[in-house]
Motif scaffolding. Structure first.
Motif, PDB file in Angstrom:
ATOM      1  N   LEU A   1       0.962  -1.113  -0.074  1.00 35.43           N
ATOM      2  CA  LEU A   1      -0.245   0.081  -0.049  1.00 35.43           C
ATOM      3  C   LEU A   1       0.937   1.166  -0.086  1.00 35.43           C
ATOM      4  O   LEU A   1       1.971   1.095   0.831  1.00 35.43           O
ATOM      5  N   VAL A   2       0.763   2.045  -0.866  1.00 36.48           N
ATOM      6  CA  VAL A   2       1.348   3.496  -1.186  1.00 36.48           C
ATOM      7  C   VAL A   2       0.501   4.551  -0.509  1.00 36.48           C
ATOM      8  O   VAL A   2      -0.559   4.854  -1.250  1.00 36.48           O
ATOM      9  N   PHE A   3       1.105   5.353   0.297  1.00 41.26           N
ATOM     10  CA  PHE A   3       0.180   6.607   0.392  1.00 41.26           C
ATOM     11  C   PHE A   3       1.087   7.595   0.295  1.00 41.26           C
ATOM     12  O   PHE A   3       1.934   7.823   0.602  1.00 41.26           O
ATOM     13  N   ASP A   4       0.075   8.918  -0.317  1.00 42.93           N
ATOM     14  CA  ASP A   4       0.942   9.855  -0.564  1.00 42.93           C
ATOM     15  C   ASP A   4      -0.463  10.769  -0.981  1.00 42.93           C
ATOM     16  O   ASP A   4      -1.467  10.559  -1.416  1.00 42.93           O
ATOM     17  N   ASP A   5       0.022  12.164  -0.895  1.00 42.80           N
ATOM     18  CA  ASP A   5      -0.967  13.094  -1.414  1.00 42.80           C
ATOM     19  C   ASP A   5      -0.286  14.228  -2.427  1.00 42.80           C
ATOM     20  O   ASP A   5       0.884  14.100  -2.937  1.00 42.80           O
ATOM     21  N   THR A   6      -1.215  14.875  -3.105  1.00 47.56           N
ATOM     22  CA  THR A   6      -0.992  15.813  -4.113  1.00 47.56           C
ATOM     23  C   THR A   6      -1.769  16.971  -4.117  1.00 47.56           C
ATOM     24  O   THR A   6      -2.615  16.847  -3.509  1.00 47.56           O
ATOM     25  N   VAL A   7      -1.558  18.106  -4.630  1.00 44.20           N
ATOM     26  CA  VAL A   7      -2.238  19.492  -4.590  1.00 44.20           C
ATOM     27  C   VAL A   7      -2.943  19.463  -6.156  1.00 44.20           C
ATOM     28  O   VAL A   7      -2.322  19.660  -7.210  1.00 44.20           O
ATOM     29  N   LEU A   8      -4.273  19.577  -6.119  1.00 45.32           N
ATOM     30  CA  LEU A   8      -5.047  20.228  -7.428  1.00 45.32           C
ATOM     31  C   LEU A   8      -4.767  21.506  -7.379  1.00 45.32           C
ATOM     32  O   LEU A   8      -5.334  22.373  -6.812  1.00 45.32           O
ATOM     33  N   ASP A   9      -4.277  22.140  -8.538  1.00 42.89           N
ATOM     34  CA  ASP A   9      -3.645  23.397  -8.723  1.00 42.89           C
ATOM     35  C   ASP A   9      -5.005  24.131  -9.049  1.00 42.89           C
ATOM     36  O   ASP A   9      -5.851  24.106  -9.773  1.00 42.89           O
TER      37      ASP A   9
ATOM     38  N   VAL B   1      17.506  -4.651  -1.144  1.00 41.56           N
ATOM     39  CA  VAL B   1      16.528  -4.871  -1.072  1.00 41.56           C
ATOM     40  C   VAL B   1      15.508  -3.625  -1.039  1.00 41.56           C
ATOM     41  O   VAL B   1      14.539  -3.509  -1.163  1.00 41.56           O
ATOM     42  N   VAL B   2      15.989  -3.106   0.396  1.00 46.87           N
ATOM     43  CA  VAL B   2      15.199  -1.817   0.796  1.00 46.87           C
ATOM     44  C   VAL B   2      15.215  -0.726  -0.331  1.00 46.87           C
ATOM     45  O   VAL B   2      14.160  -0.207  -0.506  1.00 46.87           O
ATOM     46  N   GLN B   3      16.264  -0.614  -0.759  1.00 46.65           N
ATOM     47  CA  GLN B   3      16.300   0.247  -2.007  1.00 46.65           C
ATOM     48  C   GLN B   3      15.259   0.030  -3.147  1.00 46.65           C
ATOM     49  O   GLN B   3      14.529   0.806  -3.722  1.00 46.65           O
ATOM     50  N   LYS B   4      15.092  -1.221  -3.503  1.00 48.38           N
ATOM     51  CA  LYS B   4      14.141  -1.784  -4.369  1.00 48.38           C
ATOM     52  C   LYS B   4      12.543  -1.807  -4.043  1.00 48.38           C
ATOM     53  O   LYS B   4      11.756  -1.034  -4.850  1.00 48.38           O
ATOM     54  N   VAL B   5      12.586  -1.703  -2.641  1.00 48.29           N
ATOM     55  CA  VAL B   5      11.183  -1.486  -2.174  1.00 48.29           C
ATOM     56  C   VAL B   5      10.525  -0.064  -2.275  1.00 48.29           C
ATOM     57  O   VAL B   5       9.533   0.229  -2.387  1.00 48.29           O
ATOM     58  N   CYS B   6      11.772   0.782  -1.876  1.00 47.67           N
ATOM     59  CA  CYS B   6      11.386   2.141  -2.020  1.00 47.67           C
ATOM     60  C   CYS B   6      10.967   2.704  -3.348  1.00 47.67           C
ATOM     61  O   CYS B   6      10.320   3.672  -3.401  1.00 47.67           O
ATOM     62  N   LYS B   7      11.504   2.067  -4.288  1.00 43.70           N
ATOM     63  CA  LYS B   7      11.562   2.345  -5.805  1.00 43.70           C
ATOM     64  C   LYS B   7       9.975   2.283  -6.018  1.00 43.70           C
ATOM     65  O   LYS B   7       9.303   2.895  -6.764  1.00 43.70           O
ATOM     66  N   VAL B   8       9.293   1.228  -5.454  1.00 43.18           N
ATOM     67  CA  VAL B   8       7.665   1.042  -5.491  1.00 43.18           C
ATOM     68  C   VAL B   8       7.047   2.021  -5.327  1.00 43.18           C
ATOM     69  O   VAL B   8       5.944   2.353  -5.977  1.00 43.18           O
ATOM     70  N   ARG B   9       7.478   2.887  -4.383  1.00 42.45           N
ATOM     71  CA  ARG B   9       6.485   4.110  -3.807  1.00 42.45           C
ATOM     72  C   ARG B   9       6.468   5.278  -5.019  1.00 42.45           C
ATOM     73  O   ARG B   9       5.492   6.168  -4.843  1.00 42.45           O
ATOM     74  N   TRP B  10       7.401   5.339  -6.017  1.00 41.19           N
ATOM     75  CA  TRP B  10       7.160   6.114  -7.047  1.00 41.19           C
ATOM     76  C   TRP B  10       6.067   5.863  -8.022  1.00 41.19           C
ATOM     77  O   TRP B  10       5.803   6.607  -8.688  1.00 41.19           O
ATOM     78  N   LYS B  11       5.325   4.738  -7.912  1.00 43.62           N
ATOM     79  CA  LYS B  11       4.375   4.257  -8.517  1.00 43.62           C
ATOM     80  C   LYS B  11       3.046   5.379  -8.142  1.00 43.62           C
ATOM     81  O   LYS B  11       2.306   5.670  -9.098  1.00 43.62           O
ATOM     82  N   VAL B  12       2.985   6.086  -6.923  1.00 44.56           N
ATOM     83  CA  VAL B  12       2.040   6.881  -6.778  1.00 44.56           C
ATOM     84  C   VAL B  12       2.501   8.207  -7.521  1.00 44.56           C
ATOM     85  O   VAL B  12       1.559   8.965  -7.852  1.00 44.56           O
ATOM     86  N   GLU B  13       3.636   8.480  -7.685  1.00 45.58           N
ATOM     87  CA  GLU B  13       3.940   9.841  -8.300  1.00 45.58           C
ATOM     88  C   GLU B  13       3.387   9.562 -10.096  1.00 45.58           C
ATOM     89  O   GLU B  13       3.028  10.581 -10.760  1.00 45.58           O
ATOM     90  N   GLU B  14       3.589   8.530 -10.425  1.00 50.09           N
ATOM     91  CA  GLU B  14       2.971   7.833 -11.832  1.00 50.09           C
ATOM     92  C   GLU B  14       1.494   8.277 -11.893  1.00 50.09           C
ATOM     93  O   GLU B  14       1.036   8.566 -12.802  1.00 50.09           O
ATOM     94  N   PHE B  15       0.975   7.841 -10.726  1.00 49.80           N
ATOM     95  CA  PHE B  15      -0.478   7.988 -10.779  1.00 49.80           C
ATOM     96  C   PHE B  15      -0.655   9.482 -10.768  1.00 49.80           C
ATOM     97  O   PHE B  15      -1.895   9.892 -11.523  1.00 49.80           O
ATOM     98  N   HIS B  16      -0.431   9.998 -10.052  1.00 51.25           N
ATOM     99  CA  HIS B  16      -0.647  11.686  -9.722  1.00 51.25           C
ATOM    100  C   HIS B  16      -0.449  12.321 -11.287  1.00 51.25           C
ATOM    101  O   HIS B  16      -1.410  13.126 -11.745  1.00 51.25           O
ATOM    102  N   ARG B  17       0.610  11.844 -11.897  1.00 48.72           N
ATOM    103  CA  ARG B  17       1.085  12.525 -13.290  1.00 48.72           C
ATOM    104  C   ARG B  17      -0.085  12.115 -13.980  1.00 48.72           C
ATOM    105  O   ARG B  17      -0.648  12.950 -15.069  1.00 48.72           O
ATOM    106  N   GLU B  18      -0.394  10.779 -13.969  1.00 47.25           N
ATOM    107  CA  GLU B  18      -1.565  10.469 -15.307  1.00 47.25           C
ATOM    108  C   GLU B  18      -2.770  11.036 -14.829  1.00 47.25           C
ATOM    109  O   GLU B  18      -3.655  11.399 -15.750  1.00 47.25           O
ATOM    110  N   LEU B  19      -3.235  10.992 -13.573  1.00 53.73           N
ATOM    111  CA  LEU B  19      -4.328  11.630 -13.181  1.00 53.73           C
ATOM    112  C   LEU B  19      -4.498  13.053 -13.636  1.00 53.73           C
ATOM    113  O   LEU B  19      -5.713  13.452 -14.137  1.00 53.73           O
ATOM    114  N   LYS B  20      -3.549  13.991 -13.602  1.00 57.97           N
ATOM    115  CA  LYS B  20      -3.640  15.249 -13.885  1.00 57.97           C
ATOM    116  C   LYS B  20      -3.362  15.494 -15.399  1.00 57.97           C
ATOM    117  O   LYS B  20      -4.239  16.563 -15.959  1.00 57.97           O
ATOM    118  N   GLN B  21      -3.125  14.647 -16.132  1.00 58.90           N
ATOM    119  CA  GLN B  21      -2.723  14.820 -17.578  1.00 58.90           C
ATOM    120  C   GLN B  21      -3.788  14.326 -18.454  1.00 58.90           C
ATOM    121  O   GLN B  21      -3.839  14.741 -19.656  1.00 58.90           O
TER     122      GLN B  21
END
Length: 337
Positions: free
Chosen positions: A66-74, A251-271
């Motif tokens: 589960l990845v939690f993060d927030d974004t601001v809608l401009d 391994v920890v570094q690979k796990v943390c890279k998964v967190r960037w999926k939420v940034e992919e979501f934010h980018r696609e959602l806005k575009q």
């Protein structure tokens, strides 16, 4: 003619540039701008609608994240919009007027796919809830009501609070999160005073396998594993996890890279959904617009997974279809003397 959420979602999916209610009314027969506005003002679309649409297409796994993060809608040019407020935007690297959106992404890293499973609108002036409160509520809902299987929670430094970390630990789940460099910790088992993370010394073995530390104000018996992860030549993150069996920085570094999926979501959602384009002042209309935009992203992402395309190829393919039709049967034929 009756106007429904399906009509509005279809509009957000099909439109390429203009996502205003006026534009929609101009392209619908027998539907006025006032009728659309009235529907969006009186309807109440909630995150439950998202779950109803995503639960049957989720590919669950016990090792998912589960990845939690927030974004601001401009909304910087629309200061009268309800639920919008001055807040920091990581995308803009500064404080802007906008609507805070807190999201929960479900990542099945075994197959490389992710879905949004829950979200909340950050509106403390009306509901008095912090971002931590919203994340806690979503976690409770996902575990106790939706019974969604997952292995660990990934989040950024904003959510790496004692309260939330201990809550996740109490649920019997793992977490991985970067800690701020000035966070006070102890790696000497009480032999020395707490010190800032950035001042810790690391030997070669600790750089490979991490070190056990205690975070200030954590219960005495509660320890975490800390890893020093090199993100780039000018950035180092200190990642904490309650998985004390974890012994590999790689391994920890690979796990943390998964967190960037939420940034992919934010980018696609806005575009591709026009989620930032609604300029209606009423908070209920904004909430309903956001709910529909998220449903549109979910539909596009599902189609992208099925067709092995990107979400952008699906969206922009609508223009390609239009061009093919116009070349065959042009609405405005070309004429040359």
């Amino acid at each position: 003619m009756r106007f429904t959420k399906l009509n509005y979602c279809q509009y957000l999916l099909s439109s390429q540039i203009n996502y205003t209610l006026t534009n929609l009314a101009e392209h619908l027969e027998q539907i006025s701008h006032d009728k659309i506005n009235r529907y969006l003002k009186n309807e109440k679309l909630t995150p439950r609608l998202l779950w109803d649409n995503v639960k049957d297409i989720l590919q669950v796994s016990d090792s998912a994240y589960l990845v939690f993060d927030d974004t601001v809608l401009d909304k910087r040019y629309a200061t009268e919009i309800e639920t919008s407020k001055r807040q920091y935007s990581g995308n803009q690297h500064g404080v802007i007027q906008g609507i805070g959106l807190i999201n929960c992404i479900y990542v099945n890293h075994e197959i490389g796919k992710f879905w949004i499973v829950d979200y909340r609108i950050y509106d403390p002036d009306r509901d008095g809830k912090t971002k931590i409160d919203h994340v806690t509520e979503m976690l409770q809902n996902l575990i106790y009501h939706k019974a969604l299987p997952f292995q660990a929670v990934l989040m950024d430094t904003w959510y790496a609070t004692n309260k939330l970390m201990l809550y996740i630990d109490g649920l019997g789940k793992y977490y991985y999160c970067p800690l701020k460099r000035n966070r006070l910790v102890d790696d000497t088992a009480g032999q020395k005073n707490y010190q800032r993370i950035e001042l810790l010394s690391w030997d070669s073995q600790e750089l490979k396998s991490g070190k056990i530390i205690k975070i200030k104000k954590f219960p005495q018996a509660t320890k975490v594993n800390l890893f020093r992860v090199t993100v780039s030549t000018d950035r180092t993150d200190f990642i904490a996890t309650n998985d004390l069996s974890q012994d590999s920085t790689d391994v920890v570094q690979k796990v943390c890279k998964v967190r960037w999926k939420v940034e992919e979501f934010h980018r696609e959602l806005k575009q591709v959904t026009g989620i930032e384009s609604c300029q209606c002042r009423k908070g209920r209309i904004q909430r309903n617009h956001i709910a529909c935009a998220i449903l549109v992203w979910l539909r596009l992402k599902h189609l992208a997974y099925q067709s092995y395309q990107t979400i952008y190829q699906i969206k922009h393919g609508l223009l390609s279809n239009y061009l093919v039709q116009q070349l065959k049967r042009p609405n405005v034929p070309m004429f040359i003397v």
